[in-house]
Design a protein around this motif. Structure first.
Motif, PDB file in Angstrom:
ATOM      1  N   VAL A   1      11.389   2.501  -3.556  1.00 28.79           N
ATOM      2  CA  VAL A   1      11.356   2.755  -2.114  1.00 28.79           C
ATOM      3  C   VAL A   1      10.706   1.610  -1.345  1.00 28.79           C
ATOM      4  O   VAL A   1      10.585   1.667  -0.123  1.00 28.79           O
ATOM      5  CB  VAL A   1      10.631   4.077  -1.801  1.00 28.79           C
ATOM      6  N   ASN A   2      10.255   0.568  -2.077  1.00 30.87           N
ATOM      7  CA  ASN A   2       9.601  -0.608  -1.476  1.00 30.87           C
ATOM      8  C   ASN A   2       8.410  -0.215  -0.603  1.00 30.87           C
ATOM      9  O   ASN A   2       8.207  -0.755   0.481  1.00 30.87           O
ATOM     10  CB  ASN A   2      10.592  -1.435  -0.651  1.00 30.87           C
ATOM     11  N   LYS A   3       7.614   0.711  -1.132  1.00 30.56           N
ATOM     12  CA  LYS A   3       6.444   1.141  -0.361  1.00 30.56           C
ATOM     13  C   LYS A   3       5.408   1.760  -1.281  1.00 30.56           C
ATOM     14  O   LYS A   3       5.746   2.376  -2.289  1.00 30.56           O
ATOM     15  CB  LYS A   3       6.844   2.156   0.716  1.00 30.56           C
ATOM     16  N   ILE A   4       4.150   1.572  -0.918  1.00 31.83           N
ATOM     17  CA  ILE A   4       3.042   2.264  -1.568  1.00 31.83           C
ATOM     18  C   ILE A   4       1.985   2.526  -0.504  1.00 31.83           C
ATOM     19  O   ILE A   4       1.911   1.803   0.497  1.00 31.83           O
ATOM     20  CB  ILE A   4       2.453   1.449  -2.745  1.00 31.83           C
ATOM     21  N   TYR A   5       1.188   3.554  -0.694  1.00 29.95           N
ATOM     22  CA  TYR A   5       0.107   3.867   0.239  1.00 29.95           C
ATOM     23  C   TYR A   5      -1.232   3.591  -0.434  1.00 29.95           C
ATOM     24  O   TYR A   5      -1.447   3.956  -1.591  1.00 29.95           O
ATOM     25  CB  TYR A   5       0.154   5.334   0.660  1.00 29.95           C
TER      26      TYR A   5
END
Length: 321
Positions: free
Chosen positions: A107-111
């Motif tokens: 998803v090309n994302k991390i938090y």
């Protein structure tokens, strides 16, 4: 005469890959989270890339497919999912199982600390405990949390070594409102990702990226705080990495035979780049015993987070000489 297709036949055809699911057995967000957990457990996936267990990973992927922040899952847990949304969720779940890539790459994302960061295969998926420790140990004086560093407003210069995606540099800039932050990495590709994150968080005037080997590009600069999450996996650990980790850049893991190659170099040189009252905050995974054996005379203060003990240490400029 055109023969009409029965609704049930339509559903079976459209959902040939996931026949039972497409037939309407999964309805709410919570249903899809449960289904994902079952698939992940069945496939024996590894979790160490921003989520620590199959439930957290399932919630993350379902929310990303629906363009929701993970914190919104509870509010929408019983909401119904549309057919198009269900298809997107199921495809994402199956990609995670089939490819064994970290979910963040899909998803090309991390938090981190609730903030979103862009990631792709050019950088390790960030999962450092340092972001939490900046909040919990370097506070403004409430509950005695200023014992290590004091008032964050007084920190003027911060260095992030081995910055990767730039997430720790960005978190430091947000935590220390008056600080200029330098961030260093040896990888040109990693710095391209870091530059994107710095721009998306609007910190171009406060975070400066440098390409080079540890302190080499910084000359004689001194800092109130140096933070680092360097490569620290030893040879035995490198040989046993799960497929998820093997999808990440090897250079971001490999710490040499005992995992301390870069940590030794950082400790040897950090004192020359710290202000008189400064200090070093460094993450080393499970290398505490080896580090203490290698530096028996060096005072190390081990700082714990909610999920780990003895993986991050603090040492002062005075102790480093």
């Amino acid at each position: 005469m055109v023969k009409r297709v029965k609704p049930a036949a339509k559903r079976a055809s459209a959902g040939s890959k996931f026949p039972k699911v497409a037939g309407g057995e999964l309805i709410t967000l919570l249903d899809f989270v449960r289904f994902a957990v079952s698939r992940f457990v069945e496939a024996k996936l590894a979790f160490a890339h921003g989520t620590t267990d199959p439930v957290a990973e399932a919630a993350f992927l379902v929310c990303e497919a629906l363009h929701l922040h993970p914190d919104q899952l509870e509010a929408f847990a019983t909401a119904r999912v549309t057919a198009a949304e269900a298809k997107a969720i199921l495809e994402l779940i199956e990609r995670r199982v089939r490819t064994r890539k970290p979910a963040a790459y899909l998803v090309n994302k991390i938090y981190m600390r609730g903030l979103p960061f862009y990631v792709d295969e050019r950088v390790i998926v960030p999962r450092s405990f340092i972001g939490e420790i900046l909040d919990s140990h370097f506070g403004s004086g409430e509950d005695g949390n200023d014992a290590v560093l004091g008032d964050p407003a007084e920190v003027e210069r911060v260095l992030d070594l081995c910055t990767g995606s730039g997430c720790l540099a960005i978190l430091a800039a947000r935590h220390f409102p008056n600080a200029q932050v330098d961030a260093v990495d040896i990888s040109k590709d990693a710095l391209a990702v870091a530059a994107r994150n710095v721009g998306e968080h609007g910190l171009e005037t406060r975070v400066t990226l440098h390409r080079g080997d540890l302190f080499a590009p910084l000359r004689d600069a001194r800092y109130d705080l140096i933070i680092s999450n360097p490569p620290y996996v030893d040879a035995e650990g490198m040989a046993a990495l799960p497929p998820e980790c093997r999808a990440e850049p090897k250079v971001a893991f490999d710490g040499g035979a005992d995992g301390l190659d870069l940590v030794r170099r950082i400790l040897d040189d950090a004192g020359r780049h710290l202000t008189q009252q400064g200090g070093l905050l460094c993450e080393i995974g499970r290398g505490r015993e080896r580090l203490e054996a290698a530096f028996p005379q060096l005072p190390l203060l081990w700082l714990d987070s909610e999920d780990t003990e003895g993986e991050v240490f603090w040492t002062s400029a005075a102790d480093l000489g």
